[in-house]
Write an enzyme that holds these catalytic residues in place. Structure first.
Site, PDB file in Angstrom:
ATOM      1  N   ASP A   8      -0.570 -17.746 -15.727  1.00  0.00           N
ATOM      2  CA  ASP A   8      -1.688 -17.164 -16.483  1.00  0.00           C
ATOM      3  C   ASP A   8      -1.919 -18.023 -17.730  1.00  0.00           C
ATOM      4  OD1 ASP A   8      -2.919 -13.963 -16.961  1.00  0.00           O
ATOM      5  OD2 ASP A   8      -2.958 -15.414 -18.595  1.00  0.00           O
ATOM      6  N   ASP A 114      -8.323 -16.987 -14.884  1.00  0.00           N
ATOM      7  CA  ASP A 114      -7.230 -17.726 -15.532  1.00  0.00           C
ATOM      8  C   ASP A 114      -5.851 -17.412 -14.975  1.00  0.00           C
ATOM      9  OD1 ASP A 114      -6.503 -15.322 -16.823  1.00  0.00           O
ATOM     10  OD2 ASP A 114      -5.886 -16.446 -18.606  1.00  0.00           O
ATOM     11  N   GLU A 115      -5.794 -16.833 -13.783  1.00  0.00           N
ATOM     12  CA  GLU A 115      -4.465 -16.573 -13.232  1.00  0.00           C
ATOM     13  C   GLU A 115      -4.402 -16.806 -11.727  1.00  0.00           C
ATOM     14  OE1 GLU A 115      -3.194 -12.443 -13.235  1.00  0.00           O
ATOM     15  OE2 GLU A 115      -5.246 -11.792 -13.526  1.00  0.00           O
TER      16      GLU A 115
HETATM   17  P1  TTP Z   1      -6.331 -12.633 -20.033  1.00  0.00           P
HETATM   18  O1  TTP Z   1      -5.441 -13.553 -19.263  1.00  0.00           O
HETATM   19  O2  TTP Z   1      -6.077 -11.186 -19.938  1.00  0.00           O
HETATM   20  O3  TTP Z   1      -6.265 -12.994 -21.585  1.00  0.00           O
HETATM   21  P2  TTP Z   1      -6.138 -14.391 -22.307  1.00  0.00           P
HETATM   22  O4  TTP Z   1      -5.963 -15.506 -21.327  1.00  0.00           O
HETATM   23  O5  TTP Z   1      -7.276 -14.562 -23.244  1.00  0.00           O
HETATM   24  O6  TTP Z   1      -4.836 -14.210 -23.198  1.00  0.00           O
HETATM   25  P3  TTP Z   1      -3.308 -14.178 -22.727  1.00  0.00           P
HETATM   26  O7  TTP Z   1      -2.666 -15.331 -23.425  1.00  0.00           O
HETATM   27  O8  TTP Z   1      -2.788 -12.874 -23.193  1.00  0.00           O
HETATM   28  O9  TTP Z   1      -3.279 -14.328 -21.228  1.00  0.00           O
HETATM   29  O10 TTP Z   1      -7.826 -12.879 -19.608  1.00  0.00           O
HETATM   30  C1  TTP Z   1      -8.337 -14.153 -19.272  1.00  0.00           C
HETATM   31  C2  TTP Z   1      -9.729 -14.327 -19.816  1.00  0.00           C
HETATM   32  O11 TTP Z   1     -10.590 -13.325 -19.310  1.00  0.00           O
HETATM   33  C3  TTP Z   1      -9.809 -14.224 -21.334  1.00  0.00           C
HETATM   34  O12 TTP Z   1      -9.557 -15.467 -21.977  1.00  0.00           O
HETATM   35  C4  TTP Z   1     -11.213 -13.734 -21.537  1.00  0.00           C
HETATM   36  C5  TTP Z   1     -11.520 -12.924 -20.298  1.00  0.00           C
HETATM   37  N1  TTP Z   1     -11.432 -11.485 -20.607  1.00  0.00           N
HETATM   38  C6  TTP Z   1     -12.576 -10.813 -21.001  1.00  0.00           C
HETATM   39  O13 TTP Z   1     -13.655 -11.397 -21.076  1.00  0.00           O
HETATM   40  N2  TTP Z   1     -12.487  -9.490 -21.316  1.00  0.00           N
HETATM   41  C7  TTP Z   1     -11.299  -8.805 -21.260  1.00  0.00           C
HETATM   42  O14 TTP Z   1     -11.261  -7.600 -21.574  1.00  0.00           O
HETATM   43  C8  TTP Z   1     -10.128  -9.506 -20.854  1.00  0.00           C
HETATM   44  C9  TTP Z   1      -8.795  -8.792 -20.784  1.00  0.00           C
HETATM   45  C10 TTP Z   1     -10.237 -10.844 -20.541  1.00  0.00           C
HETATM   46 MG    MG Z   2      -4.559 -15.365 -19.800  1.00  0.00          MG
END
Ligand code: TTP
Ligand code: MG
Length: 357
Positions: A8, A114-115
């Site tokens: 992720d 992103d995962e």
């Molecule tokens: P995430 O992997 O949940 O968050 P992140 O990558 O920003 O942070 P982390 O380091 O905790 O993994 O989500 C991936 C992307 O999806 C995030 O960058 C933006 C988008 N997203 C939204 O647009 N709205 C949301 O509510 C969430 C959770 C994510």
């Molecule tokens: Mg993320």
């Protein structure tokens, strides 16, 4: 022996913006709706780790994020930088990351922008699997100037929870024999499928950790939650037999719009829905996909209550008119008692197509 990894990306959208705009370097960065000096509507998509120190996070109203940034400023800290969402750009970066991973592994499931999950069983040992993941992380960092966090375990559930343990830039291995001790202290909410409502339900029973829920038998949980209860029982023990679904296409194309004012003007909302339909359709036509199966509509009401409804027509949708018609059919109940019994005004609508082929 199964060895599964979950990768992720860290603060994904914000990390890309920070990378691409040298003037943002080291500053708190918030990606999301326009804050309009605190009067803006809409929410935070994500925030980088600096901005998270201010209490800013995904799904927070952008006006609240603005307020937190102003408070930080009054304490002599830097103000947050607010940036709009450039989804297309993030999708391109996402594809490049997947290309890197594909150089090292063959079986891979793209779970979101992103995962990803991938299978490392052929490497036979956790040690070798860990080395591969280090190489992947290193290549992402050197080529894309971004960091990822990876979890390795005996199934997707363990890998997913592990990847979240040492963010950012983490690499966490949970061997089979350590799964139970790794899971027990976790808060219930860490278990996928346990949301705020279930959490609240258990809190009243004095259950807040995975260890606490283990005192219930499978029958107990089944009588409380039906099939889902069995799922909770197994997940609490780190059991998950779900396969890596390579073909299952989680890719989707979608857009949403937050209105300037909450509204119940059906003519206006239908116009905006029409616009969203056209714009999603255009992106679909420009993509390499030929078909899609599912249409999902999200409606957020005043006060942030949000509902999503999706529909998978029997026949593939062939043209824009057909698409508009189906989208409207999902939307109409939101204008009446069926989906909107309290006659609430609408703040946001979003449209997404899924199961692209
Ligand atoms: P995430 O992997 O949940 O968050 P992140 O990558 O920003 O942070 P982390 O380091 O905790 O993994 O989500 C991936 C992307 O999806 C995030 O960058 C933006 C988008 N997203 C939204 O647009 N709205 C949301 O509510 C969430 C959770 C994510
Ligand atoms: Mg993320």
């Amino acid at each position: 022996m199964r060895i599964i990894a979950h990768l992720d990306m860290d603060a994904f959208f914000a990390a890309i913006e920070e990378r691409d705009q040298p003037r943002f370097k080291g500053l708190p960065v918030v990606v999301g709706a326009d804050p309009k000096d605190g009067k803006g509507r809409g929410v935070v998509s994500t925030a980088n780790y600096k901005a998270r120190e201010y209490g800013i996070h995904s799904a927070l109203p952008i006006s609240k994020a603005w307020e937190l940034s102003e408070i930080a400023k009054s304490q002599g800290k830097p103000k947050a930088v607010f940036v709009g969402v450039d989804f297309k750009h993030y999708e391109e970066v996402s594809e490049k990351i997947i290309e890197i991973i594909k150089k090292y592994v063959t079986l891979i499931e793209i779970a979101s922008i992103d995962e990803v999950y991938f299978d490392l069983s052929s490497f036979k040992s956790y040690k070798k699997a860990q080395e591969v993941c280090k190489k992947i992380k290193y290549e992402i960092k050197s080529k894309e100037k971004l960091t990822a966090s990876v979890g390795i375990g005996s199934n997707k559930l363990v890998a997913k929870i592990a990847s979240d343990m040492q963010k950012p830039d983490g690499l966490t291995v949970v061997k089979s024999e350590d799964v139970e001790s790794f899971f027990e202290p976790l808060s219930l909410r860490k278990i996928p499928g346990i949301g705020p409502k279930t959490e609240e339900f258990f809190k009243k029973l004095g259950v807040s950790t995975v260890k606490d829920i283990k005192k219930y038998s499978q029958e107990d949980l089944k009588s409380m939650f039906g099939k889902l209860g069995i799922d909770f029982y197994e997940k609490a023990r780190g059991i998950d037999n779900s396969p890596i679904e390579e073909c299952y296409d989680t890719k989707s194309i979608g857009e949403q719009e937050t209105f300037e004012k909450d509204t119940f003007d059906s003519g206006f909302i239908s116009e905006r829905l029409k616009f969203l339909t056209e714009s999603v359709w255009q992106r679909f036509k420009k993509s390499d996909f030929k078909k899609f199966r599912t249409i999902a509509l999200t409606v957020r009401f005043q006060g942030f209550e949000t509902k999503s409804r999706s529909y998978t027509p029997k026949e593939n949708i062939r043209d824009l008119d057909g698409f508009r018609f189906e989208a409207l059919k999902i939307f109409i109940p939101f204008l009446d008692r069926r989906e909107n019994p309290n006659h609430k005004s609408i703040r946001l609508i979003g449209l997404r197509i899924k199961n692209l082929k």
